[in-house]
Design a protein around this motif. Structure first.
Motif, PDB file in Angstrom:
ATOM      1  N   PHE A 267      29.490  41.606  34.589  1.00  0.00           N
ATOM      2  CA  PHE A 267      30.445  40.978  35.501  1.00  0.00           C
ATOM      3  C   PHE A 267      31.239  39.931  34.728  1.00  0.00           C
ATOM      4  O   PHE A 267      30.897  39.557  33.589  1.00  0.00           O
ATOM      5  CB  PHE A 267      29.750  40.335  36.711  1.00  0.00           C
ATOM      6  CG  PHE A 267      28.710  39.307  36.350  1.00  0.00           C
ATOM      7  CD1 PHE A 267      29.058  37.976  36.123  1.00  0.00           C
ATOM      8  CD2 PHE A 267      27.370  39.655  36.245  1.00  0.00           C
ATOM      9  CE1 PHE A 267      28.111  37.031  35.789  1.00  0.00           C
ATOM     10  CE2 PHE A 267      26.409  38.711  35.910  1.00  0.00           C
ATOM     11  CZ  PHE A 267      26.781  37.399  35.679  1.00  0.00           C
ATOM     12  N   ASP A 268      32.294  39.449  35.332  1.00  0.00           N
ATOM     13  CA  ASP A 268      33.162  38.460  34.719  1.00  0.00           C
ATOM     14  C   ASP A 268      32.540  37.069  34.895  1.00  0.00           C
ATOM     15  O   ASP A 268      32.290  36.629  36.023  1.00  0.00           O
ATOM     16  CB  ASP A 268      34.540  38.517  35.385  1.00  0.00           C
ATOM     17  CG  ASP A 268      35.559  37.601  34.712  1.00  0.00           C
ATOM     18  OD1 ASP A 268      35.166  36.799  33.841  1.00  0.00           O
ATOM     19  OD2 ASP A 268      36.750  37.706  35.063  1.00  0.00           O
ATOM     20  N   MET A 269      32.295  36.356  33.796  1.00  0.00           N
ATOM     21  CA  MET A 269      31.659  35.037  33.878  1.00  0.00           C
ATOM     22  C   MET A 269      32.503  34.028  34.635  1.00  0.00           C
ATOM     23  O   MET A 269      32.004  33.001  35.091  1.00  0.00           O
ATOM     24  CB  MET A 269      31.357  34.509  32.474  1.00  0.00           C
ATOM     25  CG  MET A 269      30.160  35.186  31.811  1.00  0.00           C
ATOM     26  SD  MET A 269      28.615  34.870  32.714  1.00  0.00           S
ATOM     27  CE  MET A 269      28.387  33.125  32.407  1.00  0.00           C
ATOM     28  N   ALA A 270      33.788  34.288  34.792  1.00  0.00           N
ATOM     29  CA  ALA A 270      34.635  33.389  35.588  1.00  0.00           C
ATOM     30  C   ALA A 270      34.197  33.360  37.043  1.00  0.00           C
ATOM     31  O   ALA A 270      34.511  32.430  37.787  1.00  0.00           O
ATOM     32  CB  ALA A 270      36.092  33.819  35.484  1.00  0.00           C
ATOM     33  N   LEU A 271      33.464  34.410  37.462  1.00  0.00           N
ATOM     34  CA  LEU A 271      32.977  34.498  38.844  1.00  0.00           C
ATOM     35  C   LEU A 271      31.501  34.108  38.962  1.00  0.00           C
ATOM     36  O   LEU A 271      30.896  34.297  40.016  1.00  0.00           O
ATOM     37  CB  LEU A 271      33.178  35.922  39.372  1.00  0.00           C
ATOM     38  CG  LEU A 271      34.607  36.469  39.316  1.00  0.00           C
ATOM     39  CD1 LEU A 271      34.632  37.930  39.746  1.00  0.00           C
ATOM     40  CD2 LEU A 271      35.522  35.638  40.206  1.00  0.00           C
ATOM     41  N   ALA A 272      30.942  33.570  37.874  1.00  0.00           N
ATOM     42  CA  ALA A 272      29.494  33.296  37.858  1.00  0.00           C
ATOM     43  C   ALA A 272      29.074  32.292  38.925  1.00  0.00           C
ATOM     44  O   ALA A 272      27.939  32.352  39.422  1.00  0.00           O
ATOM     45  CB  ALA A 272      29.076  32.783  36.476  1.00  0.00           C
ATOM     46  N   ASP A 273      29.959  31.349  39.304  1.00  0.00           N
ATOM     47  CA  ASP A 273      29.599  30.359  40.320  1.00  0.00           C
ATOM     48  C   ASP A 273      29.310  31.001  41.674  1.00  0.00           C
ATOM     49  O   ASP A 273      28.614  30.418  42.513  1.00  0.00           O
ATOM     50  CB  ASP A 273      30.727  29.331  40.478  1.00  0.00           C
ATOM     51  CG  ASP A 273      30.832  28.414  39.268  1.00  0.00           C
ATOM     52  OD1 ASP A 273      29.865  28.362  38.484  1.00  0.00           O
ATOM     53  OD2 ASP A 273      31.887  27.773  39.101  1.00  0.00           O
ATOM     54  N   GLU A 274      29.869  32.198  41.916  1.00  0.00           N
ATOM     55  CA  GLU A 274      29.662  32.872  43.201  1.00  0.00           C
ATOM     56  C   GLU A 274      28.416  33.744  43.200  1.00  0.00           C
ATOM     57  O   GLU A 274      28.028  34.278  44.246  1.00  0.00           O
ATOM     58  CB  GLU A 274      30.877  33.743  43.527  1.00  0.00           C
ATOM     59  CG  GLU A 274      32.202  32.993  43.568  1.00  0.00           C
ATOM     60  CD  GLU A 274      33.366  33.917  43.815  1.00  0.00           C
ATOM     61  OE1 GLU A 274      33.108  35.093  44.162  1.00  0.00           O
ATOM     62  OE2 GLU A 274      34.519  33.486  43.650  1.00  0.00           O
ATOM     63  N   LEU A 275      27.794  33.866  42.019  1.00  0.00           N
ATOM     64  CA  LEU A 275      26.733  34.866  41.849  1.00  0.00           C
ATOM     65  C   LEU A 275      25.563  34.662  42.809  1.00  0.00           C
ATOM     66  O   LEU A 275      25.021  35.625  43.367  1.00  0.00           O
ATOM     67  CB  LEU A 275      26.239  34.813  40.392  1.00  0.00           C
ATOM     68  CG  LEU A 275      25.417  35.985  39.892  1.00  0.00           C
ATOM     69  CD1 LEU A 275      26.214  37.267  39.941  1.00  0.00           C
ATOM     70  CD2 LEU A 275      24.939  35.712  38.467  1.00  0.00           C
ATOM     71  N   PHE A 276      25.136  33.411  42.995  1.00  0.00           N
ATOM     72  CA  PHE A 276      23.942  33.132  43.789  1.00  0.00           C
ATOM     73  C   PHE A 276      24.272  32.682  45.216  1.00  0.00           C
ATOM     74  O   PHE A 276      23.381  32.245  45.949  1.00  0.00           O
ATOM     75  CB  PHE A 276      23.084  32.066  43.096  1.00  0.00           C
ATOM     76  CG  PHE A 276      22.572  32.493  41.747  1.00  0.00           C
ATOM     77  CD1 PHE A 276      21.507  33.384  41.655  1.00  0.00           C
ATOM     78  CD2 PHE A 276      23.157  32.036  40.581  1.00  0.00           C
ATOM     79  CE1 PHE A 276      21.031  33.781  40.419  1.00  0.00           C
ATOM     80  CE2 PHE A 276      22.688  32.428  39.344  1.00  0.00           C
ATOM     81  CZ  PHE A 276      21.628  33.320  39.255  1.00  0.00           C
ATOM     82  N   GLN A 277      25.544  32.767  45.597  1.00  0.00           N
ATOM     83  CA  GLN A 277      25.915  32.414  46.964  1.00  0.00           C
ATOM     84  C   GLN A 277      25.677  33.593  47.894  1.00  0.00           C
ATOM     85  O   GLN A 277      25.974  34.734  47.533  1.00  0.00           O
ATOM     86  CB  GLN A 277      27.388  31.991  47.014  1.00  0.00           C
ATOM     87  CG  GLN A 277      27.696  30.734  46.217  1.00  0.00           C
ATOM     88  CD  GLN A 277      29.155  30.347  46.295  1.00  0.00           C
ATOM     89  OE1 GLN A 277      29.856  30.771  47.211  1.00  0.00           O
ATOM     90  NE2 GLN A 277      29.607  29.561  45.337  1.00  0.00           N
ATOM     91  N   PRO A 278      25.131  33.334  49.090  1.00  0.00           N
ATOM     92  CA  PRO A 278      24.835  34.449  50.006  1.00  0.00           C
ATOM     93  C   PRO A 278      26.105  35.188  50.433  1.00  0.00           C
ATOM     94  O   PRO A 278      27.152  34.572  50.653  1.00  0.00           O
ATOM     95  CB  PRO A 278      24.141  33.779  51.186  1.00  0.00           C
ATOM     96  CG  PRO A 278      24.525  32.340  51.110  1.00  0.00           C
ATOM     97  CD  PRO A 278      24.730  32.043  49.657  1.00  0.00           C
ATOM     98  N   PHE A 279      25.976  36.512  50.495  1.00  0.00           N
ATOM     99  CA  PHE A 279      27.030  37.423  50.970  1.00  0.00           C
ATOM    100  C   PHE A 279      28.210  37.533  49.994  1.00  0.00           C
ATOM    101  O   PHE A 279      29.213  38.144  50.327  1.00  0.00           O
ATOM    102  CB  PHE A 279      27.547  37.011  52.358  1.00  0.00           C
ATOM    103  CG  PHE A 279      26.464  36.860  53.383  1.00  0.00           C
ATOM    104  CD1 PHE A 279      25.726  37.955  53.801  1.00  0.00           C
ATOM    105  CD2 PHE A 279      26.167  35.607  53.908  1.00  0.00           C
ATOM    106  CE1 PHE A 279      24.719  37.813  54.736  1.00  0.00           C
ATOM    107  CE2 PHE A 279      25.154  35.461  54.848  1.00  0.00           C
ATOM    108  CZ  PHE A 279      24.427  36.564  55.256  1.00  0.00           C
ATOM    109  N   HIS A 280      28.083  36.953  48.803  1.00  0.00           N
ATOM    110  CA  HIS A 280      29.149  37.102  47.806  1.00  0.00           C
ATOM    111  C   HIS A 280      28.781  38.263  46.881  1.00  0.00           C
ATOM    112  O   HIS A 280      27.718  38.275  46.274  1.00  0.00           O
ATOM    113  CB  HIS A 280      29.310  35.806  46.992  1.00  0.00           C
ATOM    114  CG  HIS A 280      30.104  34.757  47.692  1.00  0.00           C
ATOM    115  ND1 HIS A 280      31.402  34.443  47.371  1.00  0.00           N
ATOM    116  CD2 HIS A 280      29.774  33.961  48.739  1.00  0.00           C
ATOM    117  CE1 HIS A 280      31.837  33.484  48.172  1.00  0.00           C
ATOM    118  NE2 HIS A 280      30.865  33.170  49.010  1.00  0.00           N
ATOM    119  N   ARG A 281      29.687  39.220  46.772  1.00  0.00           N
ATOM    120  CA  ARG A 281      29.466  40.387  45.926  1.00  0.00           C
ATOM    121  C   ARG A 281      30.559  40.432  44.853  1.00  0.00           C
ATOM    122  O   ARG A 281      31.723  40.154  45.135  1.00  0.00           O
ATOM    123  CB  ARG A 281      29.520  41.677  46.755  1.00  0.00           C
ATOM    124  CG  ARG A 281      28.382  41.777  47.772  1.00  0.00           C
ATOM    125  CD  ARG A 281      28.536  43.006  48.659  1.00  0.00           C
ATOM    126  NE  ARG A 281      28.846  44.195  47.884  1.00  0.00           N
ATOM    127  CZ  ARG A 281      27.933  44.932  47.224  1.00  0.00           C
ATOM    128  NH1 ARG A 281      26.660  44.587  47.276  1.00  0.00           N
ATOM    129  NH2 ARG A 281      28.283  46.003  46.539  1.00  0.00           N
TER     130      ARG A 281
END
Length: 539
Positions: free
Chosen positions: A469-483
């Motif tokens: 995955f793109d590390m720019a989106l890593a902050d969303e990785l562990f948020q619920p319902f974020h894919r």
């Protein structure tokens, strides 16, 4: 050199004047107390503190050697110097044998100043030593006050510490109660006023609080601020009283002496420093009580929230699952049992219903898992992470189509300490993701191993060579319902990694990820080091 306090035993006024004149060369004139007879000597000796005794060979009713013996009995360390007209060497030698500090002939008064300077230097050393001991004691008292969690503890520390700091005969701890002074506690050679209350304007502690400054009283019967009648039944002859907090004082601390004593500036500073520390300790008590109240309130709210969450979970488990099962059941009947069988668009509609029902079922299960993780109490045991990981991979093989060229590398010796059930859920999610996101990889690889970084605990690592995955989106990785990937490419609810993070954080660990699009992902987490035990929860 500080001003010497000298008790001078001499009945000849002319000799006394000459001696006092000789002492003026000290630079700092001594504080003289004269005793011309035995009764005057005894009264002076019990009446105040001295740095030195100067004595003639004899005064009415007493010779000098007897005076020295009486001084030694009461003040063993007090220097005693003979200044006499007697030049008999045998008598002088006898004086030295009995403990005289020195002997100065009245015909050689030029020797007096060096002797007084030596006594002054020793007195200064003793003063500095006492002050150093007092400061060390003050540091220890402040440490104790910083740990006190109740008013009784503060009172016990202060009342004994106040007396020890200045070597006083008594100490008292007073708190202000409106317009009255409450003598809460005392530590003294005789009873004072513990437990009694007096109007602020009727006692010296009230004066210190109203004025916001120290009261130094060398003689209680010569100070109009002192209610003498209240002191007559006590041992008190002199005192110092300081306020607890200069601005809007909340109490006072006092030292008492059984003889006339004028508290030195150092003594006042010491007890005032104790009072200032006591003020902080009392303020801390208020903060602790407020914090404890907040903790109790928060605990009650959390308990209520947990109860509501438990009720919600029960409702989800029963009230949502039941109609969902009904929808799925009738959709299955429409797809398989109607005659003639559905075809074309009607069949497509039914299949969409069945697929959505299955997705809803998975979402409900994941939500219940997330709720369970938040509510579950940890039961910490040694956990064989490597064996659990191998079991998870075996289960995935059993429920998935065969995969060619799949390489699995698991270190089955890995151990950690934590909750076996929760850590199993965490590994199931991590390894299932690795399995899922390598589905379209030509030569898929899934690994589970440990790493050791300088200055850190053991790091457990799950690595794959899937889509990444793109590390720019890593902050969303562990948020619920974020894919990070569309549902059409990879199924899922977006809750799995949220569950993993909460499990690791619940253990006091940390989890993070690294990835490159098209080149796989690496998930690393830490856990507490395992304790030495004979067996594990899975043995």
């Amino acid at each position: 050199m500080s001003r010497l306090r000298i008790l001078h035993i001499e009945d000849d006024h002319d000799d006394a004047d000459l001696i006092h004149h000789a002492a003026t060369r000290l630079g700092v004139p001594p504080d003289w107390t004269m005793a011309e007879s035995r009764p005057a000597f005894l009264e002076a000796l019990t009446g105040r503190d001295f740095d030195l005794v100067l004595s003639d060979s004899r005064v009415p009713g007493m010779d000098g050697q007897e005076a020295m013996r009486l001084v030694r009995e009461r003040h063993p360390d007090l220097p005693f110097v003979f200044v006499s007209g007697t030049d008999d060497p045998l008598w002088v030698e006898q004086c030295f044998r009995q403990g005289a500090y020195d002997h100065v002939s009245k015909d050689q008064l030029w020797r007096l100043v060096p002797v007084l300077q030596g006594v002054g230097a020793e007195a200064e050393r003793r003063r500095l030593a006492r002050l150093a001991r007092a400061h060390a004691l003050l540091v220890e008292i402040v440490k104790q006050l910083s740990l006190a969690r109740s008013l009784d503890a503060v009172v016990d520390i202060v009342k004994s510490g106040a007396r020890q700091l200045n070597g006083a005969d008594g100490a008292t701890f007073v708190l202000r109660e409106g317009d009255h002074c409450h003598y809460v506690a005392e530590d003294a050679i005789g009873p004072l006023w513990q437990g009694r209350r007096f109007p602020l304007r009727a006692c010296i502690s009230g004066w210190a609080m109203l004025e916001g400054r120290a009261a130094v009283v060398p003689d209680i019967y010569a100070d109009e601020r002192i209610p003498a009648d209240a002191y007559r039944p006590t041992f008190v002859k002199s005192l110092v009283m300081v306020p607890i907090r200069a601005e809007a004082p909340i109490g006072a601390i006092g030292n008492y002496w059984a003889h006339p004593h004028e508290a030195t500036p150092e003594e006042v500073e010491l007890i005032q420093a104790l009072a200032d520390s006591t003020s902080l300790a009392l303020e801390n008590l208020s903060l602790y009580r407020d914090l404890e109240r907040r903790v109790r309130d928060r605990t009650r709210r959390l308990q209520a929230a947990n109860a509501e969450l438990e009720a919600f979970s029960s409702s989800v488990s029963h009230d949502l699952r039941a109609p969902l099962r009904t929808i799925q059941g009738y959709a299955d009947l429409l797809a398989t049992r109607v005659d003639p069988p559905l075809e074309g668009t009607p069949l497509s509609y039914v299949e969409r219903m069945r697929s959505s029902a299955r997705r809803m079922q998975v979402l409900i299960e994941d939500l219940l898992k997330l709720s369970k993780v938040s509510r579950t109490e940890l039961h910490t045991l040694p956990v064989p992470l490597g064996r659990i990981a191998a079991d998870v991979i075996a289960s995935l093989r059993n429920v998935s189509p065969p995969r060619e060229h799949l390489r699995i590398s698991i270190d089955e010796t890995l151990q950690a300490e934590g909750d076996p059930g929760l850590l199993t859920i965490a590994l199931e999610n991590l390894l299932s993701n690795a399995w899922k996101y390598t589905a379209n990889t030509e030569s898929p690889t899934i690994e589970f191993f440990s790493e050791k970084f300088p200055g850190s605990a053991t790091v457990f690592t799950v690595r794959d060579n899937g889509v990444g995955f793109d590390m720019a989106l890593a902050d969303e990785l562990f948020q619920p319902f974020h894919r990070l990937h569309p549902e059409a490419e990879f199924s899922g609810t977006g809750i799995g990694l949220t569950i993993v993070q909460r499990i690791i954080h619940k253990h006091g660990g940390h989890i993070w990820a690294e990835a490159t699009p098209g080149d796989g992902a690496v998930f690393r987490f830490t856990l507490p080091a395992p304790a030495s035990r004979c067996s594990t929860a899975f043995d």
